[in-house]
Design a protein around this motif. Structure first.
Motif, PDB file in Angstrom:
ATOM      1  N   UNK A  74      54.357 -23.989 -20.435  1.00  0.00           N
ATOM      2  CA  UNK A  74      53.196 -23.367 -20.678  1.00  0.00           C
ATOM      3  C   UNK A  74      53.479 -21.960 -21.326  1.00  0.00           C
ATOM      4  N   UNK A  75      52.810 -21.815 -22.400  1.00  0.00           N
ATOM      5  CA  UNK A  75      52.715 -20.538 -23.383  1.00  0.00           C
ATOM      6  C   UNK A  75      51.467 -19.888 -22.805  1.00  0.00           C
ATOM      7  N   UNK A  76      51.776 -18.503 -22.635  1.00  0.00           N
ATOM      8  CA  UNK A  76      50.469 -17.722 -22.334  1.00  0.00           C
ATOM      9  C   UNK A  76      50.564 -16.650 -23.207  1.00  0.00           C
ATOM     10  N   UNK A  77      49.512 -16.169 -24.055  1.00  0.00           N
ATOM     11  CA  UNK A  77      49.543 -15.012 -24.724  1.00  0.00           C
ATOM     12  C   UNK A  77      48.135 -14.224 -24.568  1.00  0.00           C
ATOM     13  N   UNK A  78      48.122 -13.252 -25.336  1.00  0.00           N
ATOM     14  CA  UNK A  78      47.250 -12.066 -24.778  1.00  0.00           C
ATOM     15  C   UNK A  78      46.549 -11.542 -26.239  1.00  0.00           C
ATOM     16  N   UNK A  79      45.153 -11.350 -25.868  1.00  0.00           N
ATOM     17  CA  UNK A  79      44.463 -10.642 -26.941  1.00  0.00           C
ATOM     18  C   UNK A  79      43.565  -9.468 -26.725  1.00  0.00           C
ATOM     19  N   UNK A  97      33.750 -11.095 -31.643  1.00  0.00           N
ATOM     20  CA  UNK A  97      34.181 -11.585 -32.855  1.00  0.00           C
ATOM     21  C   UNK A  97      35.668 -11.336 -32.896  1.00  0.00           C
ATOM     22  N   UNK A  98      36.158 -10.060 -32.584  1.00  0.00           N
ATOM     23  CA  UNK A  98      37.526  -9.957 -32.718  1.00  0.00           C
ATOM     24  C   UNK A  98      38.497 -10.641 -31.753  1.00  0.00           C
ATOM     25  N   UNK A  99      38.110 -10.862 -30.617  1.00  0.00           N
ATOM     26  CA  UNK A  99      38.722 -11.836 -29.773  1.00  0.00           C
ATOM     27  C   UNK A  99      38.842 -13.098 -30.219  1.00  0.00           C
ATOM     28  N   UNK A 100      37.686 -13.652 -30.799  1.00  0.00           N
ATOM     29  CA  UNK A 100      37.724 -15.117 -31.288  1.00  0.00           C
ATOM     30  C   UNK A 100      38.654 -15.238 -32.466  1.00  0.00           C
ATOM     31  N   UNK A 101      38.718 -13.997 -33.441  1.00  0.00           N
ATOM     32  CA  UNK A 101      39.476 -13.941 -34.861  1.00  0.00           C
ATOM     33  C   UNK A 101      41.095 -13.920 -34.163  1.00  0.00           C
ATOM     34  N   UNK A 102      41.472 -13.306 -33.062  1.00  0.00           N
ATOM     35  CA  UNK A 102      42.755 -13.031 -32.813  1.00  0.00           C
ATOM     36  C   UNK A 102      43.228 -14.117 -32.020  1.00  0.00           C
ATOM     37  N   UNK A 103      42.547 -15.003 -31.254  1.00  0.00           N
ATOM     38  CA  UNK A 103      42.761 -16.153 -30.642  1.00  0.00           C
ATOM     39  C   UNK A 103      43.293 -17.172 -31.819  1.00  0.00           C
ATOM     40  N   UNK A 104      42.349 -17.310 -32.963  1.00  0.00           N
ATOM     41  CA  UNK A 104      42.902 -18.095 -34.020  1.00  0.00           C
ATOM     42  C   UNK A 104      44.166 -17.666 -34.477  1.00  0.00           C
ATOM     43  N   UNK A 105      44.452 -16.390 -34.730  1.00  0.00           N
ATOM     44  CA  UNK A 105      45.732 -15.825 -35.166  1.00  0.00           C
ATOM     45  C   UNK A 105      46.801 -16.406 -34.207  1.00  0.00           C
ATOM     46  N   UNK A 106      46.743 -16.280 -32.809  1.00  0.00           N
ATOM     47  CA  UNK A 106      47.754 -16.554 -31.986  1.00  0.00           C
ATOM     48  C   UNK A 106      48.003 -18.213 -32.114  1.00  0.00           C
ATOM     49  N   UNK A 107      46.833 -18.950 -32.218  1.00  0.00           N
ATOM     50  CA  UNK A 107      46.953 -20.388 -32.362  1.00  0.00           C
ATOM     51  C   UNK A 107      48.244 -20.705 -33.462  1.00  0.00           C
ATOM     52  N   UNK A 109      50.051 -18.652 -35.301  1.00  0.00           N
ATOM     53  CA  UNK A 109      51.654 -18.130 -34.972  1.00  0.00           C
ATOM     54  C   UNK A 109      52.244 -19.268 -33.865  1.00  0.00           C
ATOM     55  N   UNK A 110      51.687 -19.705 -32.867  1.00  0.00           N
ATOM     56  CA  UNK A 110      52.197 -20.403 -32.049  1.00  0.00           C
ATOM     57  C   UNK A 110      52.397 -22.079 -32.252  1.00  0.00           C
ATOM     58  N   UNK A 111      51.759 -22.205 -33.467  1.00  0.00           N
ATOM     59  CA  UNK A 111      51.755 -23.597 -33.839  1.00  0.00           C
ATOM     60  C   UNK A 111      50.969 -24.577 -32.696  1.00  0.00           C
ATOM     61  N   UNK A 112      49.844 -24.166 -32.219  1.00  0.00           N
ATOM     62  CA  UNK A 112      49.220 -24.834 -31.289  1.00  0.00           C
ATOM     63  C   UNK A 112      47.748 -25.038 -31.464  1.00  0.00           C
ATOM     64  N   UNK A 113      47.236 -26.052 -31.134  1.00  0.00           N
ATOM     65  CA  UNK A 113      45.833 -26.300 -31.249  1.00  0.00           C
ATOM     66  C   UNK A 113      44.826 -25.673 -30.033  1.00  0.00           C
TER      67      UNK A 113
END
Length: 272
Positions: A74-79, A97-107, A109-113
């Motif tokens: 389980x990978x947990x990340x933060x925005x 809108x910022x939270x949505x964009x940062x989630x996409x960046x995290x996905x 970077x982590x190579x996750x869907x």
């Protein structure tokens, strides 16, 4: 190693790993990769990171070390924190809108869907809490998030967030010598919400005198292990996420799950 089901779905062992320290400049990349891989080898199945840690570099490091991810990890990340010019360097931003964009960046970077556990790093006081949590709930409904976590919240903020959507876990600063958030932990325990204490080992526990040192001597353990054992004993929802850059300390942290405090030791430690 005992376990807890985050969100009633992800059964994780109760000693996770906080990856923040691996972003320090003095930590070589090969060493950081080795620590992450050893953590998984030792049975750690919860790895905590954040976009703030190296502005995405920590997430990319985790992917480099562990992708393709073992089943059950389980990978947990933060925005919710953005980069700004010096001298401030960072500020809260909970705009949807910022939270949505940062989630996409995290996905990316982590190579996750999908990120299975996504945390609002801090509540932005300039944006209604309900809007921030609501944006994460929309991302969950869209399949980009599995479960939602909050950090550094009060009992009242947790209750407000839960009126918007289900909250799977909370991450507040908490340890044997810093118990400001006792009420939040108690609220989580009552609701079956995971509580991930950050800074789980207070630096003062390294002192050579006092209850921690005495109990460590009795158990043949380190003082840090005693501090972690106290957290595990505090409530079954507690999942410490100690971080380290050293393989030896990593092994010691994981081994803390085998310590058992008796009633007298628990009393002496809790009394301070």
């Amino acid at each position: 190693m005992s376990a807890f089901a985050i969100g009633g779905e992800h059964r994780v062992r109760r000693m996770g790993f906080g990856a923040m320290h691996l972003s320090r400049a003095e930590t070589g990349r090969d060493d950081a990769v080795a620590v992450l891989r050893k953590a998984v080898e030792l049975g750690v199945v919860l790895v905590d990171t954040a976009h703030l840690y190296g502005w995405g570099a920590n997430e990319e490091l985790i992917a480099e070390a562990l992708h393709p991810y073992p089943e059950g990890l389980l990978i947990a990340t933060k925005v919710g924190v953005r980069r700004v010019d010096a001298p401030r360097e960072a500020e809260l931003c909970g705009r949807p809108e910022f939270l949505r964009a940062q989630v996409d960046e995290g996905l990316r970077g982590l190579r996750l869907d999908r990120v299975d556990l996504l945390q609002l790093h801090r509540v932005d006081p300039e944006v209604p809490l309900e809007e921030q949590v609501g944006a994460l709930a929309e991302l969950r409904d869209a399949g980009k998030i599995g479960h939602i976590e909050l950090s550094e919240v009060t009992v009242e903020q947790l209750a407000r967030a839960r009126r918007v959507t289900e909250i799977a876990s909370v991450q507040n600063r908490y340890n044997l010598l810093d118990r400001e958030h006792d009420p939040v932990l108690d609220a989580c325990a009552a609701a079956g919400i995971a509580f991930l204490p950050w800074r789980p080992v207070h630096p003062a526990t390294a002192a050579s005198d006092g209850a921690v040192a005495a109990v460590a001597a009795e158990l043949g353990a380190t003082r840090a292990q005693v501090a972690l054992a106290w957290l595990l004993d505090r409530a079954p929802v507690v999942l410490p996420i100690p971080g380290t850059t050293a393989l030896r300390h990593l092994a010691e942290n994981v081994a803390a799950t085998t310590l058992r405090l008796d009633a007298d030791q628990r009393h002496r430690l809790s009394r301070g």
